[in-house]
Design a protein around this motif. Sequence first.
Motif, PDB file in Angstrom:
ATOM      1  N   TYR A 111       0.914  -1.280   0.029  1.00 41.80           N
ATOM      2  CA  TYR A 111       0.010  -0.094  -0.013  1.00 41.80           C
ATOM      3  C   TYR A 111       0.866   1.196  -0.015  1.00 41.80           C
ATOM      4  O   TYR A 111       0.124   2.286   0.286  1.00 41.80           O
ATOM      5  N   PHE A 112       2.092   1.055  -0.256  1.00 42.44           N
ATOM      6  CA  PHE A 112       2.892   2.257  -0.444  1.00 42.44           C
ATOM      7  C   PHE A 112       2.855   2.674  -1.879  1.00 42.44           C
ATOM      8  O   PHE A 112       3.068   2.163  -2.908  1.00 42.44           O
ATOM      9  N   PHE A 113       2.539   4.151  -2.236  1.00 43.66           N
ATOM     10  CA  PHE A 113       2.273   4.584  -3.424  1.00 43.66           C
ATOM     11  C   PHE A 113       3.185   6.027  -3.438  1.00 43.66           C
ATOM     12  O   PHE A 113       3.425   6.558  -2.336  1.00 43.66           O
ATOM     13  N   LYS A 114       3.599   6.532  -4.744  1.00 41.04           N
ATOM     14  CA  LYS A 114       4.410   7.837  -4.702  1.00 41.04           C
ATOM     15  C   LYS A 114       3.450   8.850  -4.506  1.00 41.04           C
ATOM     16  O   LYS A 114       2.245   8.802  -5.017  1.00 41.04           O
ATOM     17  N   VAL A 115       3.753   9.636  -3.559  1.00 39.33           N
ATOM     18  CA  VAL A 115       2.865  11.024  -3.188  1.00 39.33           C
ATOM     19  C   VAL A 115       2.779  11.942  -4.385  1.00 39.33           C
ATOM     20  O   VAL A 115       4.038  12.231  -4.984  1.00 39.33           O
ATOM     21  N   PRO A 116       1.731  12.082  -4.900  1.00 45.80           N
ATOM     22  CA  PRO A 116       1.561  12.953  -6.195  1.00 45.80           C
ATOM     23  C   PRO A 116       1.855  14.377  -5.973  1.00 45.80           C
ATOM     24  O   PRO A 116       1.555  14.984  -4.939  1.00 45.80           O
ATOM     25  N   SER A 117       2.518  15.177  -7.048  1.00 51.56           N
ATOM     26  CA  SER A 117       2.948  16.484  -7.068  1.00 51.56           C
ATOM     27  C   SER A 117       1.272  17.304  -7.141  1.00 51.56           C
ATOM     28  O   SER A 117       0.232  16.494  -7.671  1.00 51.56           O
ATOM     29  N   LEU A 118       1.037  18.231  -6.554  1.00 53.78           N
ATOM     30  CA  LEU A 118      -0.073  18.983  -6.469  1.00 53.78           C
ATOM     31  C   LEU A 118       0.009  19.912  -7.494  1.00 53.78           C
ATOM     32  O   LEU A 118      -1.035  20.791  -7.786  1.00 53.78           O
ATOM     33  N   ARG A 119       1.173  20.328  -8.312  1.00 55.30           N
ATOM     34  CA  ARG A 119       0.887  21.253  -9.439  1.00 55.30           C
ATOM     35  C   ARG A 119      -0.108  20.585 -10.339  1.00 55.30           C
ATOM     36  O   ARG A 119       0.070  19.575 -10.855  1.00 55.30           O
ATOM     37  N   ASN A 120      -0.887  21.699 -10.837  1.00 53.71           N
ATOM     38  CA  ASN A 120      -2.052  21.412 -11.996  1.00 53.71           C
ATOM     39  C   ASN A 120      -3.056  20.516 -11.410  1.00 53.71           C
ATOM     40  O   ASN A 120      -3.530  19.913 -12.072  1.00 53.71           O
ATOM     41  N   ILE A 121      -2.957  19.949 -10.042  1.00 55.12           N
ATOM     42  CA  ILE A 121      -3.977  19.173  -9.702  1.00 55.12           C
ATOM     43  C   ILE A 121      -5.427  19.230 -10.013  1.00 55.12           C
ATOM     44  O   ILE A 121      -6.053  18.333 -10.072  1.00 55.12           O
ATOM     45  N   LEU A 122      -5.877  20.391 -10.266  1.00 56.35           N
ATOM     46  CA  LEU A 122      -7.261  20.776 -10.404  1.00 56.35           C
ATOM     47  C   LEU A 122      -7.817  20.123 -11.816  1.00 56.35           C
ATOM     48  O   LEU A 122      -8.634  19.855 -12.323  1.00 56.35           O
ATOM     49  N   ASN A 123      -6.445  19.761 -12.579  1.00 57.86           N
ATOM     50  CA  ASN A 123      -6.719  19.370 -13.811  1.00 57.86           C
ATOM     51  C   ASN A 123      -6.628  17.813 -14.074  1.00 57.86           C
ATOM     52  O   ASN A 123      -6.589  17.340 -15.240  1.00 57.86           O
ATOM     53  N   ALA A 125      -8.246  14.957 -12.565  1.00 59.62           N
ATOM     54  CA  ALA A 125      -9.231  14.140 -11.873  1.00 59.62           C
ATOM     55  C   ALA A 125      -9.435  12.821 -12.884  1.00 59.62           C
ATOM     56  O   ALA A 125      -9.000  13.073 -14.040  1.00 59.62           O
ATOM     57  N   PRO A 126      -9.600  11.583 -12.289  1.00 59.66           N
ATOM     58  CA  PRO A 126      -9.858  11.387 -10.975  1.00 59.66           C
ATOM     59  C   PRO A 126      -8.675  11.100 -10.293  1.00 59.66           C
ATOM     60  O   PRO A 126      -7.545  11.039 -10.835  1.00 59.66           O
ATOM     61  N   TYR A 127      -8.764  11.175  -8.857  1.00 62.21           N
ATOM     62  CA  TYR A 127      -7.397  11.322  -8.122  1.00 62.21           C
ATOM     63  C   TYR A 127      -7.414   9.801  -7.397  1.00 62.21           C
ATOM     64  O   TYR A 127      -8.082   8.982  -7.490  1.00 62.21           O
ATOM     65  N   HIS A 129      -4.328   6.531  -6.857  1.00 59.22           N
ATOM     66  CA  HIS A 129      -3.863   5.617  -7.576  1.00 59.22           C
ATOM     67  C   HIS A 129      -4.988   4.587  -8.361  1.00 59.22           C
ATOM     68  O   HIS A 129      -4.491   4.407  -9.388  1.00 59.22           O
ATOM     69  N   ASP A 130      -6.014   4.619  -7.919  1.00 58.42           N
ATOM     70  CA  ASP A 130      -7.081   3.789  -8.237  1.00 58.42           C
ATOM     71  C   ASP A 130      -8.257   4.836  -8.793  1.00 58.42           C
ATOM     72  O   ASP A 130      -9.243   4.083  -9.259  1.00 58.42           O
ATOM     73  N   GLY A 131      -8.232   5.804  -8.692  1.00 61.29           N
ATOM     74  CA  GLY A 131      -9.160   6.993  -9.378  1.00 61.29           C
ATOM     75  C   GLY A 131     -10.356   6.818  -8.556  1.00 61.29           C
ATOM     76  O   GLY A 131     -11.453   7.257  -8.899  1.00 61.29           O
ATOM     77  N   ALA A 132     -10.307   6.589  -7.093  1.00 64.31           N
ATOM     78  CA  ALA A 132     -11.398   6.409  -6.492  1.00 64.31           C
ATOM     79  C   ALA A 132     -12.108   7.561  -6.172  1.00 64.31           C
ATOM     80  O   ALA A 132     -13.208   7.445  -5.846  1.00 64.31           O
ATOM     81  N   ALA A 133     -11.140   8.882  -6.022  1.00 65.18           N
ATOM     82  CA  ALA A 133     -11.641   9.983  -5.732  1.00 65.18           C
ATOM     83  C   ALA A 133     -12.007  10.917  -7.217  1.00 65.18           C
ATOM     84  O   ALA A 133     -11.217  11.358  -7.912  1.00 65.18           O
ATOM     85  N   ALA A 134     -13.540  10.878  -7.458  1.00 64.87           N
ATOM     86  CA  ALA A 134     -13.824  11.585  -8.591  1.00 64.87           C
ATOM     87  C   ALA A 134     -13.651  13.030  -8.501  1.00 64.87           C
ATOM     88  O   ALA A 134     -13.344  13.965  -9.615  1.00 64.87           O
ATOM     89  N   THR A 135     -13.652  13.658  -7.368  1.00 69.70           N
ATOM     90  CA  THR A 135     -13.660  15.341  -7.336  1.00 69.70           C
ATOM     91  C   THR A 135     -12.450  15.662  -6.488  1.00 69.70           C
ATOM     92  O   THR A 135     -12.111  14.804  -5.577  1.00 69.70           O
ATOM     93  N   ILE A 136     -12.074  16.740  -6.431  1.00 71.56           N
ATOM     94  CA  ILE A 136     -10.920  17.339  -5.844  1.00 71.56           C
ATOM     95  C   ILE A 136     -11.393  17.488  -4.194  1.00 71.56           C
ATOM     96  O   ILE A 136     -10.542  17.302  -3.459  1.00 71.56           O
ATOM     97  N   ALA A 139     -11.142  14.175  -2.919  1.00 69.93           N
ATOM     98  CA  ALA A 139      -9.827  13.612  -2.548  1.00 69.93           C
ATOM     99  C   ALA A 139      -8.909  14.431  -1.399  1.00 69.93           C
ATOM    100  O   ALA A 139      -8.390  13.714  -0.478  1.00 69.93           O
ATOM    101  N   ILE A 140      -9.326  15.602  -1.332  1.00 67.47           N
ATOM    102  CA  ILE A 140      -8.873  16.274  -0.068  1.00 67.47           C
ATOM    103  C   ILE A 140      -9.503  15.873   1.252  1.00 67.47           C
ATOM    104  O   ILE A 140      -8.838  15.587   2.196  1.00 67.47           O
ATOM    105  N   GLU A 141     -10.741  15.531   1.265  1.00 68.77           N
ATOM    106  CA  GLU A 141     -11.536  15.038   2.498  1.00 68.77           C
ATOM    107  C   GLU A 141     -10.879  13.413   2.728  1.00 68.77           C
ATOM    108  O   GLU A 141     -10.660  13.327   3.734  1.00 68.77           O
ATOM    109  N   ASP A 142     -10.965  12.526   1.826  1.00 70.21           N
ATOM    110  CA  ASP A 142     -10.266  11.455   2.033  1.00 70.21           C
ATOM    111  C   ASP A 142      -8.834  11.307   2.324  1.00 70.21           C
ATOM    112  O   ASP A 142      -8.428  10.640   3.428  1.00 70.21           O
ATOM    113  N   THR A 143      -8.007  12.375   1.784  1.00 70.71           N
ATOM    114  CA  THR A 143      -6.736  12.132   2.343  1.00 70.71           C
ATOM    115  C   THR A 143      -6.333  12.673   3.789  1.00 70.71           C
ATOM    116  O   THR A 143      -5.759  12.087   4.509  1.00 70.71           O
ATOM    117  N   GLY A 144      -7.427  13.654   4.152  1.00 73.87           N
ATOM    118  CA  GLY A 144      -7.216  14.081   5.646  1.00 73.87           C
ATOM    119  C   GLY A 144      -7.580  12.914   6.619  1.00 73.87           C
ATOM    120  O   GLY A 144      -7.084  12.669   7.293  1.00 73.87           O
TER     121      GLY A 144
END
Length: 179
Positions: A111-123, A125-127, A129-136, A139-144
């Motif tokens: 379950y280790f994955f590369k931490v993604p860059s946030l540059r251009n993150i709003l462009n 989606a989905p978020y 490694h598995d695309g499970a977060a459809a919206t930013i 993704a923010i809520e789930d990451t928290g």
Amino acid sequence: HSKGYLVDFKDAFPQQLLPINLGNIAQALAAFQRTLISKDRFDDYLAGDKDAISQSEKAGLRVFIEKGCVACHNGSVLGGQLFMKMGIVNPYPNKRDKGKAHVTGNAADNYFFKVPSLRNILNTAPYFHDGAAATIEQAIEDTGWHQLGIKLSKEEVQAIKIFFNTLNNQQKNIMPDNR
């Protein structure tokens, strides 16, 4: 091999009889990646232009920092430099994808994955490694929750999203025009 690539690799590596090899491919990819330079308002802000981002974007940056997001999303591209377990505090639902362990064969890398860059993150989606977060927002809520063990309020999620607006590339063409 594509004849176009063979010609390009012969030009780039003229001393080699077989220029298309793993080492040269890695070198070519690294050279290409160095051309993918993004310039955004956050860069201007970091360079000293305090008016480059709005008050609400600055407030979002404060939330981003105070909640601990910068522990993993840091450096020049706000991430991309380390691998982190997905589900550090609260387990991530997807247990099929073992992440880095698929490559290393080491269960310690589960379950280790590369931490993604946030540059251009709003462009992008989905978020995740598995695309499970459809919206930013998701993704923010789930990451928290999964990474920091905190339940972000809707206002905090919105503030962070507003900050992310400063990370959108401002250049018209980030690719070199050499073809």
